[in-house]
Design a protein around this motif. Sequence first.
Motif, PDB file in Angstrom:
ATOM      1  N   SER A 170     -32.748 -34.638 132.076  1.00 43.87           N
ATOM      2  CA  SER A 170     -32.452 -34.533 130.644  1.00 43.87           C
ATOM      3  C   SER A 170     -31.530 -33.361 130.324  1.00 43.87           C
ATOM      4  CB  SER A 170     -33.754 -34.347 129.862  1.00 43.87           C
ATOM      5  OG  SER A 170     -34.417 -33.180 130.326  1.00 43.87           O
ATOM      6  N   ARG A 171     -31.511 -32.366 131.196  1.00 45.80           N
ATOM      7  CA  ARG A 171     -30.705 -31.155 130.968  1.00 45.80           C
ATOM      8  C   ARG A 171     -30.573 -30.416 132.293  1.00 45.80           C
ATOM      9  NH1 ARG A 171     -34.880 -27.048 129.722  1.00 45.80           N
ATOM     10  NH2 ARG A 171     -36.855 -28.164 129.686  1.00 45.80           N
ATOM     11  N   GLY A 172     -29.819 -29.300 132.266  1.00 49.09           N
ATOM     12  CA  GLY A 172     -29.725 -28.441 133.439  1.00 49.09           C
ATOM     13  C   GLY A 172     -29.123 -29.121 134.665  1.00 49.09           C
ATOM     14  N   VAL A 207     -38.535 -43.303 132.053  1.00 46.40           N
ATOM     15  CA  VAL A 207     -39.236 -42.276 131.272  1.00 46.40           C
ATOM     16  C   VAL A 207     -40.575 -41.975 131.935  1.00 46.40           C
ATOM     17  CG1 VAL A 207     -40.175 -41.669 129.011  1.00 46.40           C
ATOM     18  CG2 VAL A 207     -38.152 -43.141 129.149  1.00 46.40           C
ATOM     19  N   PHE A 208     -40.739 -40.727 132.364  1.00 43.42           N
ATOM     20  CA  PHE A 208     -42.067 -40.307 132.837  1.00 43.42           C
ATOM     21  C   PHE A 208     -42.173 -38.793 132.867  1.00 43.42           C
ATOM     22  CE2 PHE A 208     -39.669 -41.238 136.841  1.00 43.42           C
ATOM     23  CZ  PHE A 208     -39.717 -40.003 137.455  1.00 43.42           C
ATOM     24  N   ASP A 209     -43.429 -38.355 132.720  1.00 41.91           N
ATOM     25  CA  ASP A 209     -43.778 -36.952 132.905  1.00 41.91           C
ATOM     26  C   ASP A 209     -44.306 -36.863 134.331  1.00 41.91           C
ATOM     27  OD1 ASP A 209     -45.526 -34.515 132.964  1.00 41.91           O
ATOM     28  OD2 ASP A 209     -44.946 -34.411 130.853  1.00 41.91           O
ATOM     29  N   THR A 210     -43.874 -35.853 135.076  1.00 39.47           N
ATOM     30  CA  THR A 210     -44.240 -35.827 136.500  1.00 39.47           C
ATOM     31  C   THR A 210     -45.715 -35.519 136.720  1.00 39.47           C
ATOM     32  OG1 THR A 210     -43.695 -33.502 136.826  1.00 39.47           O
ATOM     33  CG2 THR A 210     -41.908 -35.070 137.094  1.00 39.47           C
ATOM     34  N   ARG A 211     -46.432 -35.182 135.641  1.00 42.00           N
ATOM     35  CA  ARG A 211     -47.886 -34.966 135.768  1.00 42.00           C
ATOM     36  C   ARG A 211     -48.658 -36.269 135.627  1.00 42.00           C
ATOM     37  NH1 ARG A 211     -47.486 -30.206 131.373  1.00 42.00           N
ATOM     38  NH2 ARG A 211     -46.194 -31.856 130.545  1.00 42.00           N
ATOM     39  N   ALA A 238     -37.210 -32.294 138.692  1.00 43.89           N
ATOM     40  CA  ALA A 238     -37.952 -31.801 137.527  1.00 43.89           C
ATOM     41  C   ALA A 238     -38.806 -30.600 137.911  1.00 43.89           C
ATOM     42  CB  ALA A 238     -38.838 -32.910 136.968  1.00 43.89           C
ATOM     43  N   GLY A 239     -38.757 -29.581 137.071  1.00 44.50           N
ATOM     44  CA  GLY A 239     -39.553 -28.389 137.357  1.00 44.50           C
ATOM     45  C   GLY A 239     -39.630 -27.494 136.145  1.00 44.50           C
ATOM     46  N   ALA A 240     -40.571 -26.579 136.175  1.00 45.75           N
ATOM     47  CA  ALA A 240     -40.769 -25.668 135.049  1.00 45.75           C
ATOM     48  C   ALA A 240     -40.945 -24.248 135.587  1.00 45.75           C
ATOM     49  CB  ALA A 240     -41.992 -26.097 134.249  1.00 45.75           C
ATOM     50  N   GLY A 296     -46.867 -17.133 139.808  1.00 41.85           N
ATOM     51  CA  GLY A 296     -47.240 -18.541 139.648  1.00 41.85           C
ATOM     52  C   GLY A 296     -46.118 -19.460 140.099  1.00 41.85           C
ATOM     53  N   TYR A 297     -44.905 -19.141 139.686  1.00 43.42           N
ATOM     54  CA  TYR A 297     -43.739 -19.960 140.061  1.00 43.42           C
ATOM     55  C   TYR A 297     -43.540 -19.913 141.578  1.00 43.42           C
ATOM     56  CZ  TYR A 297     -38.902 -21.710 140.000  1.00 43.42           C
ATOM     57  OH  TYR A 297     -37.754 -22.436 140.212  1.00 43.42           O
ATOM     58  N   ARG A 298     -43.647 -18.711 142.158  1.00 42.65           N
ATOM     59  CA  ARG A 298     -43.486 -18.585 143.620  1.00 42.65           C
ATOM     60  C   ARG A 298     -44.507 -19.440 144.370  1.00 42.65           C
ATOM     61  NH1 ARG A 298     -40.900 -13.371 145.327  1.00 42.65           N
ATOM     62  NH2 ARG A 298     -40.036 -12.505 143.426  1.00 42.65           N
ATOM     63  N   ASP A 354     -31.353 -23.535 131.061  1.00 49.67           N
ATOM     64  CA  ASP A 354     -32.438 -22.979 130.251  1.00 49.67           C
ATOM     65  C   ASP A 354     -33.361 -22.146 131.132  1.00 49.67           C
ATOM     66  OD1 ASP A 354     -31.414 -24.273 128.068  1.00 49.67           O
ATOM     67  OD2 ASP A 354     -32.770 -25.997 128.217  1.00 49.67           O
ATOM     68  N   MET A 355     -33.608 -22.634 132.351  1.00 45.54           N
ATOM     69  CA  MET A 355     -34.508 -21.909 133.243  1.00 45.54           C
ATOM     70  C   MET A 355     -33.831 -20.679 133.845  1.00 45.54           C
ATOM     71  SD  MET A 355     -36.562 -23.086 136.673  1.00 45.54           S
ATOM     72  CE  MET A 355     -37.353 -24.486 135.922  1.00 45.54           C
ATOM     73  N   GLY A 356     -32.637 -20.824 134.350  1.00 46.29           N
ATOM     74  CA  GLY A 356     -31.955 -19.734 135.047  1.00 46.29           C
ATOM     75  C   GLY A 356     -31.445 -18.651 134.109  1.00 46.29           C
TER      76      GLY A 356
HETATM   77  N1  LIG Z   1     -31.885 -22.635 137.290  1.00 45.37           N
HETATM   78  C1  LIG Z   1     -32.135 -21.929 138.393  1.00 45.37           C
HETATM   79  O1  LIG Z   1     -31.619 -20.802 138.578  1.00 45.37           O
HETATM   80  C2  LIG Z   1     -33.056 -22.484 139.454  1.00 45.37           C
HETATM   81  C3  LIG Z   1     -33.248 -21.698 140.606  1.00 45.37           C
HETATM   82  C4  LIG Z   1     -34.082 -22.193 141.608  1.00 45.37           C
HETATM   83  C5  LIG Z   1     -34.683 -23.425 141.466  1.00 45.37           C
HETATM   84  N2  LIG Z   1     -34.484 -24.155 140.341  1.00 45.37           N
HETATM   85  C6  LIG Z   1     -35.163 -25.452 140.254  1.00 45.37           C
HETATM   86  O2  LIG Z   1     -34.219 -26.471 139.964  1.00 45.37           O
HETATM   87  C7  LIG Z   1     -34.829 -27.505 139.171  1.00 45.37           C
HETATM   88  C8  LIG Z   1     -34.018 -27.729 137.913  1.00 45.37           C
HETATM   89  O3  LIG Z   1     -33.952 -26.483 137.212  1.00 45.37           O
HETATM   90  P1  LIG Z   1     -33.069 -26.272 135.896  1.00 45.37           P
HETATM   91  O4  LIG Z   1     -32.586 -24.888 135.954  1.00 45.37           O
HETATM   92  O5  LIG Z   1     -32.122 -27.385 135.713  1.00 45.37           O
HETATM   93  O6  LIG Z   1     -34.228 -26.306 134.779  1.00 45.37           O
HETATM   94  P2  LIG Z   1     -34.180 -26.726 133.246  1.00 45.37           P
HETATM   95  O7  LIG Z   1     -32.817 -26.581 132.685  1.00 45.37           O
HETATM   96  O8  LIG Z   1     -35.307 -25.967 132.613  1.00 45.37           O
HETATM   97  O9  LIG Z   1     -34.540 -28.300 133.287  1.00 45.37           O
HETATM   98  C9  LIG Z   1     -35.781 -28.700 133.790  1.00 45.37           C
HETATM   99  C10 LIG Z   1     -35.799 -30.214 133.905  1.00 45.37           C
HETATM  100  O10 LIG Z   1     -37.088 -30.608 134.410  1.00 45.37           O
HETATM  101  C11 LIG Z   1     -37.706 -31.493 133.448  1.00 45.37           C
HETATM  102  N3  LIG Z   1     -39.155 -31.319 133.434  1.00 45.37           N
HETATM  103  C12 LIG Z   1     -39.856 -30.171 133.312  1.00 45.37           C
HETATM  104  N4  LIG Z   1     -41.169 -30.428 133.325  1.00 45.37           N
HETATM  105  C13 LIG Z   1     -41.301 -31.775 133.463  1.00 45.37           C
HETATM  106  C14 LIG Z   1     -42.398 -32.661 133.527  1.00 45.37           C
HETATM  107  N5  LIG Z   1     -43.670 -32.227 133.475  1.00 45.37           N
HETATM  108  N6  LIG Z   1     -42.155 -33.975 133.655  1.00 45.37           N
HETATM  109  C15 LIG Z   1     -40.892 -34.449 133.720  1.00 45.37           C
HETATM  110  N7  LIG Z   1     -39.802 -33.663 133.638  1.00 45.37           N
HETATM  111  C16 LIG Z   1     -40.017 -32.347 133.510  1.00 45.37           C
HETATM  112  C17 LIG Z   1     -37.089 -31.113 132.109  1.00 45.37           C
HETATM  113  O11 LIG Z   1     -37.293 -32.164 131.170  1.00 45.37           O
HETATM  114  P3  LIG Z   1     -37.457 -31.866 129.586  1.00 45.37           P
HETATM  115  O12 LIG Z   1     -36.075 -31.685 129.040  1.00 45.37           O
HETATM  116  O13 LIG Z   1     -38.154 -33.066 129.080  1.00 45.37           O
HETATM  117  O14 LIG Z   1     -38.260 -30.608 129.452  1.00 45.37           O
HETATM  118  C18 LIG Z   1     -35.638 -30.910 132.540  1.00 45.37           C
HETATM  119  O15 LIG Z   1     -34.997 -32.144 132.721  1.00 45.37           O
HETATM  120  C19 LIG Z   1     -36.264 -27.033 138.912  1.00 45.37           C
HETATM  121  O16 LIG Z   1     -37.138 -27.640 139.848  1.00 45.37           O
HETATM  122  C20 LIG Z   1     -36.189 -25.538 139.149  1.00 45.37           C
HETATM  123  O17 LIG Z   1     -37.441 -24.976 139.517  1.00 45.37           O
HETATM  124  C21 LIG Z   1     -33.682 -23.713 139.335  1.00 45.37           C
END
Ligand SMILES: NC(=O)c1ccc[n+]([C@@H]2O[C@H](COP(=O)([O-])OP(=O)(O)OC[C@H]3O[C@@H](n4cnc5c(N)ncnc54)[C@H](OP(=O)(O)O)[C@@H]3O)[C@@H](O)[C@H]2O)c1
Length: 229
Positions: free
Chosen positions: A10-12, A56-60, A83-85, A150-152, A187-189
Amino acid sequence: MSHWLIAGASRGIGLELARQIAQRGERVTASVRSEAGRAALMDALAPAGGRGRILVFDTRDEAQIYGAAAQVEEPVDVLIANAGAYGPQRQSTLDTDFEGVLDLVNVNTLGPLRIVQAFLPLLRGGERPRIILMSSVLGSMALEGTFNVGYRVSKAGLNKIAQCLAEDLKPEGIAVVSMHPGWVRTDMGGPNATIGVEESAAGVIRIADGLTLAGTKRYLDYRGAEIDW
Ligand SMILES: NC(=O)c1ccc[n+]([C@@H]2O[C@H](COP(=O)([O-])OP(=O)(O)OC[C@H]3O[C@@H](n4cnc5c(N)ncnc54)[C@H](OP(=O)(O)O)[C@@H]3O)[C@@H](O)[C@H]2O)c1
């Protein structure tokens, strides 16, 4: 032409993966969990025309994931569990939001495993089937530092799942790697991250393109450099 399954697009990074793969003219099936996410992904998949599909699904939610997988008929060649948080505010060793961290492990560690299990029958029919589990260098046992425990923990657990899956799926010819996508401006980074989504996604796709069974059970960054588990 490969068929890619991207969970969390959906993003990122996931959205950019879908965009780049669609631009290459390949088939993309990607997932979201909200209407806002669907709209963004539809734009990204526009170049794929009728070849792009949105799930469409939530990974939980195991039932939702299996329901989505049942809608897909064609074999999957590459699965990217992206997908990750990042988890709750309080996730240090000395001050922990336990419910929040449990939820994080559900999303980051067990979520990718649910996805792999649900889509495995489709992967078994794929060409040179490959699985990329989106981890983080923060999951490395060799990396010092104690922030965001927690993330680690959630990503270290995912790395172990990657190792075990690689072992269990090798006899079936399915390659599995754990991936660090770089520190990426999402959004995450955050805005201070060192690379953009374009560079990260291009690197992940390059690794997926080149992945064979000989390269299974590895922990790689988006440039292909090996990370110490
Ligand atoms: N950005 C970094 O610097 C970085 C570094 C290392 C690893 N990563 C990993 O790379 C992956 C992508 O990161 P990102 O930076 O693109 O993160 P992001 O911009 O926060 O996007 C997270 C994505 O995961 C989806 N998601 C989160 N929880 C979910 C759930 N319970 N069920 C289904 N979808 C869910 C979000 O959907 P919604 O829009 O619906 O919330 C969104 O599409 C993650 O696994 C993250 O841990 C990122």
